[in-house]
Write a protein that holds these residues in place. Structure first.
Motif, short mmCIF file in Angstrom:
data_model
loop_
_atom_site.label_atom_id
_atom_site.label_comp_id
_atom_site.label_asym_id
_atom_site.label_seq_id
_atom_site.Cartn_x
_atom_site.Cartn_y
_atom_site.Cartn_z
N THR A 55 99.38 79.38 -18.32
CA THR A 55 98.27 78.75 -19.05
C THR A 55 98.29 79.18 -20.51
OG1 THR A 55 96.90 80.55 -18.26
CG2 THR A 55 96.77 78.47 -17.06
N MET A 56 98.34 80.50 -20.72
CA MET A 56 98.41 81.05 -22.09
C MET A 56 99.48 82.13 -22.03
SD MET A 56 95.36 80.08 -23.83
CE MET A 56 95.22 81.40 -25.01
N VAL A 93 104.34 72.15 -20.88
CA VAL A 93 103.33 73.07 -21.37
C VAL A 93 102.03 72.79 -20.61
CG1 VAL A 93 101.90 73.60 -23.38
CG2 VAL A 93 104.36 73.34 -23.64
N TRP A 94 101.37 73.87 -20.22
CA TRP A 94 100.11 73.70 -19.49
C TRP A 94 99.03 73.14 -20.42
CZ3 TRP A 94 95.01 75.25 -19.60
CH2 TRP A 94 94.29 75.06 -18.42
N ASP A 137 85.49 79.73 -30.45
CA ASP A 137 86.74 79.52 -29.74
C ASP A 137 86.98 80.59 -28.69
OD1 ASP A 137 87.81 77.21 -30.97
OD2 ASP A 137 88.35 78.38 -32.73
N ARG A 161 90.44 75.97 -24.99
CA ARG A 161 90.30 76.44 -26.37
C ARG A 161 91.46 75.99 -27.23
NH1 ARG A 161 92.58 81.21 -28.83
NH2 ARG A 161 92.73 82.55 -27.03
N VAL A 162 92.65 76.08 -26.66
CA VAL A 162 93.85 75.89 -27.47
C VAL A 162 94.15 74.41 -27.65
CG1 VAL A 162 96.32 76.31 -27.49
CG2 VAL A 162 94.78 78.06 -26.64
N GLU A 163 94.51 74.04 -28.85
CA GLU A 163 95.00 72.70 -29.05
C GLU A 163 96.44 72.69 -28.58
OE1 GLU A 163 92.24 73.29 -32.52
OE2 GLU A 163 93.33 74.46 -31.07
N PHE A 164 96.67 72.11 -27.44
CA PHE A 164 97.99 72.19 -26.86
C PHE A 164 98.93 71.19 -27.52
CE2 PHE A 164 95.14 73.90 -23.78
CZ PHE A 164 95.81 75.02 -23.37
N PRO A 165 100.19 71.58 -27.66
CA PRO A 165 101.17 70.62 -28.17
C PRO A 165 101.32 69.48 -27.18
CG PRO A 165 102.26 72.62 -27.39
CD PRO A 165 100.79 72.86 -27.30
N VAL A 186 97.87 67.00 -34.35
CA VAL A 186 98.46 68.26 -34.82
C VAL A 186 98.19 68.39 -36.30
CG1 VAL A 186 100.56 69.57 -35.09
CG2 VAL A 186 100.27 68.17 -33.07
N PRO A 187 97.27 69.27 -36.67
CA PRO A 187 96.99 69.45 -38.11
C PRO A 187 98.25 69.93 -38.84
CG PRO A 187 95.54 70.82 -36.74
CD PRO A 187 96.55 70.21 -35.84
#
Ligand code: ZN
Lengths: 188, 270
Positions: A55-56, A93-94, A137, A161-165, A186-187
């Motif tokens: 997950t992380m 990716v999770w 966050d 929380r995470v902006e996942f790719p 994706v910033p």
């Protein structure tokens, strides 16, 4: 010529490993959370390989999950001369989209934890409100952020929380990964 | 293994071979892993003593992320991650000195956190498409986790730099820490970043990454009317060279803390 692991054994291992629960949510399985990616026999050899999606990267539960998956696999092929390989894979990716809908409901009901998926807005697990406001966050675990529900005036923990790719490839073949192939902003 | 009937392997003609074997590639990964290890360990100090609860959670969550990145990076170099993280001689560590600073003052932690995480965003970006594929995968993953770190650092900094107290407190810390943070972009000894770029391990050279990072930091501080000075004021007083294996005076205590449990019981497991 070496023998492949019989399909029935692979299936038994898959069934057994699918029942392994997450240390954080002991009633929810790693299959439902989208952590279990694949169980297969490798190299035509006598190895069953279990692929897990972290997950992380810093998730402290990873080691426990790997150990429990190994134990479950061993139990499923007790007596057979089969080696077990557990690997955390880079791809797919999770993302929270990998969490099965049944687990999303369970987490809301039993833990008051909401899940933010790309396919749907996160809703308040207490009152169902959908206008959650971001607060921090960083929640009580690395994968949960803290939001606020203006409708029932409760703080809400949200997985995601995470902006996942953008997920690629195999994620689309996973039953729990519906919607995971959508790309995330994706910033620069 | 049965090799009968296996198609003959055609080896692609690669001028560089395995990107991980490009001289300096593994040292660079080791240096980045050591940075993450020290930052993670230092941020963990804030557990239960953050200035407010949310900040306590934020710093320790970030600490956990950075330790996870360290683990993933060490994992690219070998299987015995604990031995790499804890079992080397001080001169074998390649971390930049800024990561070794204890920063037990919260303002100092915030400034270091901002400098470090902006640097990381540039660094991971330069590795995201690495020809060393598993390194690229770690970089993309870390980059995603990094965004919340940056939001945290820049959010606090923006707000604090709008106050006189914040300006008076934070800007002198940039004077002190910005030159030291430049060491994050030093190359490990014997590592040619030109070769790494030529082999596609990194998208651009470390000097180029440093310039990108200095622009980001400069832009963030411009509204406060401040331009960071990057040159080390007194190189004699604060010799850098973390990437060359020279440890700062803070390393010994940090390392002792990391290995405290391990030195009591080398077989200890979680
Ligand atoms: Zn509500």
């Amino acid at each position: 010529m070496s023998r492949a692991v019989p399909a029935a054994v692979v299936a038994a291992v898959r069934r057994s490993v699918s029942q392994v629960c997450d240390p954080e949510y002991p009633e929810v399985t790693i299959a439902e959370l989208g952590i279990l990616e694949r169980v297969s026999s490798t190299d035509g050899g006598s190895t069953v390989r279990i692929e897990l999606v972290p997950t992380m990267l810093g998730c402290p539960a990873l080691d426990v999950i790997a150990r429990d998956a190994t134990d479950a696999a061993r139990a499923a092929c007790a007596g057979a001369d089969i080696s077990i390989e557990v690997a955390f894979v880079d791809s797919p990716v999770w993302t929270p989209d990998r969490i099965a809908p049944s687990a999303v409901d369970f987490l809301a009901r039993e833990y008051s934890v909401a899940v933010r998926r790309r396919s749907a807005n996160a809703s308040c697990p207490i009152c169902g409100g959908t206008a959650l406001e971001h607060r921090s966050d960083f929640g009580p675990t690395p994968c949960r952020s803290v939001e606020w529900c203006p409708q029932c005036r409760n703080p809400v923990e949200v997985v995601g929380r995470v902006e996942f790719p953008a997920a690629t490839g195999a994620a689309q073949s996973s039953p729990a990964a519906m919607g995971a192939a959508q790309s995330s902003p994706v910033p620069a | 293994m049965n090799d009968m009937g296996e198609p003959e392997r055609v080896t692609a003609i690669e001028p560089t071979g395995d990107p991980a074997d490009v001289p300096g590639a593994r040292d660079l990964v080791l240096a980045l892993a050591d940075d993450e290890l020290c930052i993670g360990q230092n941020l963990g100090w804030w557990i239960a003593v953050g200035p407010f609860l949310e900040e306590d959670l934020a710093l320790t969550s970030i600490s956990q992320d950075e330790l996870g990145h360290a683990r993933a990076l060490y994992g690219l170099l070998g299987d015995d991650i604990d031995a790499m993280a804890y079992g080397r001689e001080p001169y074998e560590y390649l971390c930049a000195h800024i990561t070794e600073l204890p920063c037990h003052d919260w303002a100092e932690t915030l400034v270091r956190h901002f400098l470090y995480d902006t640097a990381e965003s540039v660094r991971w970006g330069a590795l995201a498409d690495s020809s060393w594929e598993s390194l690229g995968a770690v970089a993309r993953r870390a980059l995603a986790e990094e965004r919340s770190h940056l939001r945290h650092a820049t959010g606090l900094l923006d707000r604090l730099l709008r106050t006189d107290a914040g300006i008076a407190h934070l800007l002198p810390l940039f004077d002190q820490l910005a030159p030291m943070a430049c060491g994050l972009f030093d190359a490990p000894s014997g590592c040619s970043d030109e070769a790494l770029v030529a082999a596609g391990v990194m998208a651009c050279e470390l000097g180029n990454q440093r310039a990108q990072w200095q622009d980001i930091v400069g832009e963030a501080l411009a509204p406060a009317g401040y331009q960071p000075q990057w040159a080390v004021a007194d190189p004699e007083a604060a010799p850098l060279g973390g990437r060359a294996g020279r440890r700062s005076p803070h390393f010994a205590a940090l390392h002792a803390e990391m290995v405290e449990v391990l030195s009591i019981d080398p077989s200890a497991r979680w």
